[in-house]
Structure formats: C-alpha cells, structure tokens
Design an enzyme around this catalytic site. Structure first.
Site, PDB file in Angstrom:
ATOM      1  N   CYS A 122      -3.399   1.489   6.373  1.00 15.63           N
ATOM      2  CA  CYS A 122      -3.859   0.790   7.589  1.00 15.63           C
ATOM      3  C   CYS A 122      -4.455   1.760   8.600  1.00 15.63           C
ATOM      4  O   CYS A 122      -5.154   1.360   9.510  1.00 15.63           O
ATOM      5  CB  CYS A 122      -2.684   0.046   8.212  1.00 15.63           C
TER       6      CYS A 122
ATOM      7  N   GLU B 273       7.418   0.705  16.394  1.00 18.35           N
ATOM      8  CA  GLU B 273       8.587   1.176  15.647  1.00 18.35           C
ATOM      9  C   GLU B 273       8.460   2.696  15.546  1.00 18.35           C
ATOM     10  O   GLU B 273       7.382   3.242  15.710  1.00 18.35           O
ATOM     11  CB  GLU B 273       8.669   0.489  14.271  1.00 18.35           C
TER      12      GLU B 273
ATOM     13  N   ASN C  20       0.803  -1.222   0.000  1.00 15.76           N
ATOM     14  CA  ASN C  20       0.000   0.000   0.000  1.00 15.76           C
ATOM     15  C   ASN C  20       0.838   1.275   0.000  1.00 15.76           C
ATOM     16  O   ASN C  20       0.490   2.256  -0.629  1.00 15.76           O
ATOM     17  CB  ASN C  20      -0.979  -0.018   1.177  1.00 15.76           C
TER      18      ASN C  20
ATOM     19  N   GLU D 115       3.018  -4.655  12.261  1.00 18.48           N
ATOM     20  CA  GLU D 115       2.088  -3.534  12.071  1.00 18.48           C
ATOM     21  C   GLU D 115       0.978  -4.096  11.190  1.00 18.48           C
ATOM     22  O   GLU D 115       1.201  -4.324   9.987  1.00 18.48           O
ATOM     23  CB  GLU D 115       2.876  -2.387  11.429  1.00 18.48           C
TER      24      GLU D 115
HETATM   25  O1  LIG Z   1       3.979   6.605   8.296  1.00 25.79           O
HETATM   26  C1  LIG Z   1       4.533   5.591   8.731  1.00 25.79           C
HETATM   27  O2  LIG Z   1       5.689   5.586   9.234  1.00 25.79           O
HETATM   28  C2  LIG Z   1       3.840   4.308   8.664  1.00 25.79           C
HETATM   29  O3  LIG Z   1       4.329   3.340   9.244  1.00 25.79           O
HETATM   30  C3  LIG Z   1       2.623   4.200   7.926  1.00 25.79           C
HETATM   31  C4  LIG Z   1       1.952   3.017   7.893  1.00 25.79           C
HETATM   32  C5  LIG Z   1       0.823   2.867   7.062  1.00 25.79           C
HETATM   33  C6  LIG Z   1       0.280   1.639   6.891  1.00 25.79           C
HETATM   34  O4  LIG Z   1      -0.693   1.384   6.047  1.00 25.79           O
END
Ligand SMILES: O=C(O)C(=O)/C=C/C=C/O
Length: 489
Positions: free
Chosen positions: A291, A470, A158, A257
């Site tokens: 997400c 994270e 994504n 995640e």
């Molecule tokens: O913006 C971020 O560091 C991140 O981990 C985004 C995650 C999105 C997941 O769909």
C-alpha cells in the site's frame, strides 16, 4: 503414485481446528498448482468464533496481568521462531514472493510485532493528574486501560503474516480476544500461527481464525456480527467504506489502513544513484503490492531525462523468477485475477497516451511460471496527472514518471489525490526536506529512504487511505478503552 491430496486448511475456534463443508482452492501464483483446499466459514461458524472469543474474556485470559500477557506474546514469538522455515514456506507458497524477502521481512517482522507490543504494553504508563479543589483537599485523576473486548481483524494478502500480526499482537497485548479473517489468497501462514498459539498455551478462544472471502462470506459475516466490539481492517478503500456501513448501527470502533496512490518526489539536488535505487525499491518491491509503493514518480526537470533512462535500465535488469532463486528481485502477482486487473491498467495506459518506457505486458518464461501470475515491471511517461493510471490505485509493479519544476508546483500536484497514505522525498537539502515533508498531506513521509519502519511511530493515512493510526502507543490507544477515575481526597 497418487499425487498427495492437498492439505485442508481449517478454522481455529475455541482452541479447536474446525473444518467446514464448503471449501475453496488455494493456488500458487508461481505456477498455478493447487496448494491446499481451504474451509470456507459460513455465518454460523463466524458467530461461533465470536462467541468463543467472548467466553475467553471471562476465562483465565481476562484475569491475566499485562505482564502475563506480555510473556504469552513472547512465547508466541518464540513459537514462530521455532517454525521459521515452515512459515517462510507457507508465505512463499501462497504469494510467490522471493524467499529472501519472506525471511528478512515477512516472518521476521511477525516475530518483531509480537515482541514489540509485548514490551510496549508491559511498560505503558497511564496518566495521573492532581486536581486542586475549592475545599483545598484536592482530587486525584488517573486513567486505566481496559480491553475493548472482542476485536475483529480482517487482514490482506500482500504482506499476510506481517499485517495479521501487526494487529493481533497489540490486540492481545491489550487483553482483547480476537477473531481473525485472513485473505482467501493467503490462508497458510495464518493457519500456522493458530498452531503456534495453540502450542504456546494461549487460552482457547483468545485467538480465533476463520477462513473465507469478503462479500457474502466470512469477512462480511464478521463485520456484521453484533458480537464484536471493534474491527480493524487493511485493504481496499471501497471495502473499508462497506465495512464502515456494516458497523455503523453498533457504533463500533474501526481502524482502517486502506489504499494509496503514493508519490515519490526526486529533486535535482538528490543523491542521484540513491534516488534511482530508492524509486526502484519503492515501486517494485513485492511486485508493487504494498500500500506504500510509489506509483506516481515526479522528477525535477534538470535531471528528468537522465532519471528516466536510469530507471529504464534498472527495471530491465530486474530479475523476475522463482522464489528460491538467490538473486530474484520480483515474483508474480498474488493471483491471475489480480493480474487481470493490473493488465487492464497496462492496456488503459496506452489508450490514455502513455509512452511505455519499460515492460507493459506478461513475461514468457517457457516453463511452469507461464501458468503463474507474472507481469512485467512497467514504467510509463507522458500521461497527464488526471489520467486514470495516475489517480487510481493499480497495486502492481508499475510507476509513471513526470517532470516538475518547483516546490510549490510539486506540493500541489502530490496533494491533488483522493488518497493520502505515504510519500518519499529525495533531496540533499535539509531545509527543503523538512519544509516540503510537513506540507505533503499524507500519514507517512520518508526522506532519502522508503519503508524504513520504527514500530513505535504512528502508521496510517488520511482521506481514502484510512482512519486512525496503529503503531506504538497509537495501537495501545486503539486496542484499549481508556477510562478516567477521579478520587476526591
Ligand atoms: O510495516 C507495517 O507495519 C505496515 O503496516 C505495512 C503496511 C503495508 C501495507 O501494504
């Protein structure tokens, strides 16, 4: 003239680009055209990548100081910058996203990820404690960070380069060697990253890339490899559960995640226009394929009807188009397969009794896009909280809007989910903002904004939305082993 044969995307193992006999097709979701053929790694290929990573740890990489590794990460960032337009084209080809998004978010964040973790690692302090002892001489306790070793990275389609580098950067900053398996839906930018690593002089075997699918393919082989020391994964919750089982025997460290069924909550005292714009952004960005997107929207009753009408108008005005259109708001979904899943929920919603306020089907363009994976951005009302469309992650450009009356009610309804990733609250009442935010059972709460990111903050979810955090020092904690050394004085 014979059409140019599609490029073959190869693995990157031990500093070499390697092809496999097996390949799979990579199609563009804008118009279904064949973009490239991709090597599909078998178990032996994955194991050779793991072995190359292990060897790298005992080579020059294992002897580098954190400052030297930080300098290498900045060189990688420089390398992405130098090929910025190529990365944009690769990401847009694989995903069909608006060019302006790939430029301002996806590729820009990849560069920021490397620079952020280079600097965080180089400046990270360690703990020290002066310990009194009975003999009065005392002891000194201090901690040291050591790399985990070989880290397996499985990243999603994504936000392909953003999320791959969100993991690769801190893993390398902490001195690990990695084997990365990008999604089969988005192999192109990861392959370019391997070229940048090679050109930047990252020692062979430090960064390895294997292409393939999940089950019975490279993803599974990587999680089952006894040669990895840890695994980090972003993707669907059920895959996370499968991975956990695969690494359990080796008691490997995991960072997950996973999915979400995130809520946006709009109180009557919210800045109405900001909340409307914010919910459109949090529900339809990246065609809802984030997400963190809001698929559940709750609006306090006094402004409910006005809010639904405003969202309907905004959604009808969304421009669904080719990636390179200046004003395009939304591109296609990642694939026809994912579109089938999202359309099955569009049908289910009607079966469950939803009112379709906007969308609900497939746009007809009368051009090449009709061969792509487009769906209409969709808004529902009228479903109960326990409807499947209100409890299952759809991962498309859709939201359901329901009214609520008071704080206690809405906190209970938002928390009544098997997921717990993110929530967006819209209110101008400062006390309410703090009071409600801390009672929502998720990893991330945004107030009067959405997806505003400070990379030093912890990122991750609770319940089925993930394991671990994270971001900032949380990444340094996951990607390194902390040892305590006690010296008797
Ligand atoms: O913006 C971020 O560091 C991140 O981990 C985004 C995650 C999105 C997941 O769909």
């Amino acid at each position: 003239m014979k059409p140019e044969s599609p490029a073959l995307l190869r693995h990157y193992i031990g500093g070499e680009f390697v092809a496999s006999a097996a390949t799979f097709d990579n199609l563009c979701p804008v118009d279904g055209r064949l973009l490239s053929r991709v090597s599909e790694a078998d178990r032996a290929t994955v194991e050779s990548a793991v072995a190359a990573a292990r060897r790298a740890l005992s080579g020059p990489w294992g002897k580098m100081s954190v400052q030297q590794r930080a300098a290498m990460l900045h060189k990688i960032a420089d390398g992405i910058e130098a090929r910025f337009d190529e990365f944009v084209a690769a990401e847009v080809g694989d995903t069909g996203r608006p060019v302006h998004q790939a430029r301002s978010l996806d590729i820009a964040r990849a560069i920021t990820n490397f620079r952020t973790f280079a600097d965080l690692a180089a400046c990270a302090n360690s703990d020290a404690f002066e310990t009194p002892t009975a003999d009065g001489a005392g002891a000194l306790n201090y901690t040291v960070r050591k790399p985990l070793g070989v880290v397996g990275i499985i990243s999603p389609w994504n936000l392909p380069l953003l999320l791959l580098t969100w993991k690769v950067a801190p893993a390398l900053a902490c001195g690990n060697a990695v084997v990365a398996k990008p999604s089969e839906e988005s192999p192109a930018s990861a392959t370019l990253l391997a070229e940048v690593m090679c050109h930047a002089g990252v020692p062979p075997g430090v960064f390895n890339l294997v292409h393939g699918r999940g089950a019975d393919s490279a993803g599974q082989f990587l999680t089952q490899s006894t040669g990895i020391d840890a695994l980090t994964f972003t993707g669907e919750s059920r895959t996370g559960s499968t991975i956990m089982k695969a690494v359990a025997d080796g008691v490997k460290e995991v960072s997950f995640e996973l999915g979400g069924k995130n809520a946006a909550v709009v109180f009557a005292d919210a800045d109405f226009d900001a909340a409307v714009a914010g919910v459109v952004r949090s529900s339809f960005t990246n065609s809802g394929q984030v997400c963190l997107c809001s698929e559940r929207v709750y609006v306090q009753r006094p402004i409910y009807e006005k809010f639904v009408a405003a969202i309907k108008e905004k959604v009808h005005a969304l421009r669904i188009g080719f990636p390179d259109e200046a004003e395009v708001d939304m591109g296609p979904l990642i694939s026809r397969g994912h579109r089938d899943k999202v359309l099955s929920y569009y049908r289910l919603a009607v079966e469950e009794g939803a009112t379709v306020v906007a969308g609900g089907g497939v746009p007809v363009f009368g051009d090449a896009r009709d061969q792509g994976a487009y769906v209409q951005p969709t808004v529902w009302t009228g479903l109960p909280d326990n409807a499947r469309c209100n409890t299952e992650e759809i991962f498309g450009p859709v939201c359901h809007i329901a009214p609520f009356d008071d704080e206690e009610e809405i906190i209970g309804r938002v928390n009544d989910s098997k997921y717990g990733l993110a929530c967006a609250l819209w209110t101008t009442n400062l006390s309410r903002a703090h009071r409600v935010a801390r009672r929502i059972h998720v990893g991330l709460v945004w107030v009067n904004t959405w997806y505003l990111r400070d990379l030093r903050t912890p990122f991750g979810g609770v319940k089925l939305s993930g394991l671990g955090r994270e971001g900032g020092r949380y990444s340094l904690d996951f990607y390194s082993d902390v040892a305590n050394i006690c010296i008797k004085l």
